[in-house]
Design an enzyme around this catalytic site. Structure first.
Site, PDB file in Angstrom:
ATOM      1  CG  ASN A  96      25.418  21.770  -7.602  1.00  0.00           C
ATOM      2  OD1 ASN A  96      25.271  21.401  -6.448  1.00  0.00           O
ATOM      3  ND2 ASN A  96      24.912  21.095  -8.633  1.00  0.00           N
ATOM      4  CE1 TYR A 161      31.505  14.794  -2.719  1.00  0.00           C
ATOM      5  CE2 TYR A 161      31.497  14.462  -0.349  1.00  0.00           C
ATOM      6  CZ  TYR A 161      30.961  15.048  -1.478  1.00  0.00           C
ATOM      7  OH  TYR A 161      29.887  15.905  -1.354  1.00  0.00           O
ATOM      8  CE  LYS A 165      32.016  18.284  -3.038  1.00  0.00           C
ATOM      9  NZ  LYS A 165      31.498  19.297  -3.989  1.00  0.00           N
TER      10      LYS A 165
END
Length: 257
Positions: A96, A161, A165
């Protein structure tokens, strides 16, 4: 309130970045479903201790472990510490921890790019590789990466980012392919906008746009992501691997034209 059914009874889980926000929600839901939880943090030690205390206060088992996940060796030590605490067992890993800075592409430096990739992607690689080594010895386990709907729906100022991801999603699919024969399942959960303290005040326009766009009419909650991770780590998902579970209230289904 979550429905508690003991889906993860007997499991030992490591949740990275579990001091607050989504990680906190995941760690608490794992504990509510019967897992012993290693609560990882980097700097949010007091917050992580609060999560662990809450788990232990309701009869669960938890430990706080610190590590800098941009350090490959630290990732491996973290996993081994969690397994040692679990008496040689680690049945679930939730990757996470991550960062989400904003920066225009024209102004972004290679160092800034690498910092996001190291935090969001390289740490996932290292922790998963280490966890797989432990899980092979006990007959299998599950790994869940927290990705993002921005893996497929890019946002301005988030190029580093979004790219990290998207890579996390593909890492999970690749890992599912290679680790499947060892009984290890690897999936991703891609959250939409998740509420946190102060978000509505810091970004009122964005929150209003989201609430207008999302079919379910609200922001996500950390426990929504926790529920998805519980499912993927449970026997209910025993034939699910290499899958990206989108948890966004349906906003991705909204037409863009």
């Amino acid at each position: 309130m979550p429905v508690v059914s003991g889906l993860l009874a007997g499991q030992v889980a490591l949740v990275t970045g579990a001091g607050g926000g989504i990680g906190r929600g995941i760690a608490l839901r794992f504990a509510e479903e019967g897992a012993a939880v290693a609560v990882h943090c980097r700097t949010s030690v007091e917050a992580a201790r609060e999560v662990a205390a809450r788990i232990c206060g309701t009869g669960g088992r938890a430990v706080v472990l610190r590590a800098e996940l941009t350090d490959e060796d630290a990732c491996r030590r973290l996993v081994l510490e969690a397994a040692e605490w679990g008496e040689g067992r680690l049945t679930a890993l939730v990757n996470n921890a991550g960062v989400q800075p904003t920066r225009e592409l024209d102004a972004m430096t290679a160092a800034e790019w690498r910092a996001v990739v190291d935090a969001n992607l390289s740490s996932v690689f290292a922790c998963t590789q280490a966890a797989a080594g432990v899980m092979r010895e006990i007959g299998g386990g599950s790994v869940t990466h927290i990705a993002s709907i921005e893996a497929t729906h890019p946002a301005p100022l988030h190029a580093h980012y979004c790219a990290s991801k998207a890579a996390v999603v593909m890492h999970a699919r690749s890992a599912a392919l290679e680790y499947g024969p060892h009984g290890i399942r690897v999936n991703t959960v891609s959250p939409g906008l998740i509420t946190r303290d102060g978000l509505a005040e810091a970004w009122p326009e964005g929150v209003r746009r989201w609430e207008r766009a999302v079919p379910t009419g609200r922001l996500g909650r950390p426990e929504d992501i926790g529920d998805a991770c519980v499912f993927l780590a449970s026997p209910l998902a025993s034939w699910i691997t290499g899958h990206d579970l989108v948890v966004d209230g349906g906003v991705s289904a909204r037409p863009t034209w």
